[in-house]
Design an enzyme around this catalytic site. Structure first.
Site: not given
Ligand code: GAR
Length: 192
Positions: A110, A112, A139, A148
């Protein structure tokens, strides 16, 4: 004969925009990358990222979300059918159950948007700014039953400036997310 010689078969779970997915697809097309993205699954049939994946000739499945157990059941079938070696969550905003993790039995990674173990869960940038942290970051970690909390594979930080807002910080962190996710996957796979 092996269909994708030397490459591991990857599935990606997304919930929305899919900029990390797009970046992973680009990476997967490089000659020396270790991955072939076989399918993309979303809990949101309208997720923007699905369109890009489909244009890249990747199989996409938008599963209308009723509850996590039916989502898990449907996606598990697909993961098994396509013989997936590694599942990557990229902006996937649902929490997978221990049962799913066990049944899939292959690793799950994942991304995060925080310097774990700081700020598990949501609103990471807001919390970092509120706490006047000097650094934020992203991360890549292994997914375990505990949210997480799995082993961190790779992490990178960025400075939080006094002028930063949640939006500007999100933008900066997203840039480094795109740098480290492909690296983390290749690192993880070469150590398997
Ligand atoms: C990213 O910033 C990712 O790290 C976060 O959502 C966004 C997705 O962007 N993920 C989380 O918060 C998971 N808990 P994207 O759809 O443009 O890749």
């Amino acid at each position: 004969m092996e269909k994708y010689p030397g490459k591991r078969k990857i599935a990606v779970f997304i919930s929305g925009r899919g900029s990390n997915l797009k970046n992973l697809i680009k990476h997967s097309k490089k000659k020396n990358s270790l991955i072939k993205i076989i399918l993309v699954i979303s809990n949101n049939p309208n997720a923007e990222g699905l369109k890009y994946a489909s244009r890249s000739k990747i199989k996409i499945f938008g599963i209308k979300f009723k509850n996590i157990s039916s989502f898990e059941k449907n996606s598990l079938k697909l993961l098994k059918k396509y013989n997936i070696d590694l599942l990557c969550l990229a902006g996937f905003m649902k929490i997978l159950s221990g049962n799913f993790i066990k049944k899939f039995s292959k690793p799950i990674l994942n991304i995060h948007p925080s310097l774990l173990p700081k700020y598990k869960g949501l609103n990471t940038h807001e919390r970092a700014i509120k706490n006047k942290d000097k650094f934020a970051g992203a991360s890549i970690h292994k997914v375990t039953e505990k949210l997480d909390s799995g082993k961190v594979i790779l992490q990178k930080k960025v400075k939080i400036l006094k002028s930063d807002t949640v939006r500007s910080l999100e933008k900066k962190v997203l840039k480094i997310e795109h740098k480290i996710y492909p690296k983390a996957i290749d690192k993880f796979l070469s150590n398997l």
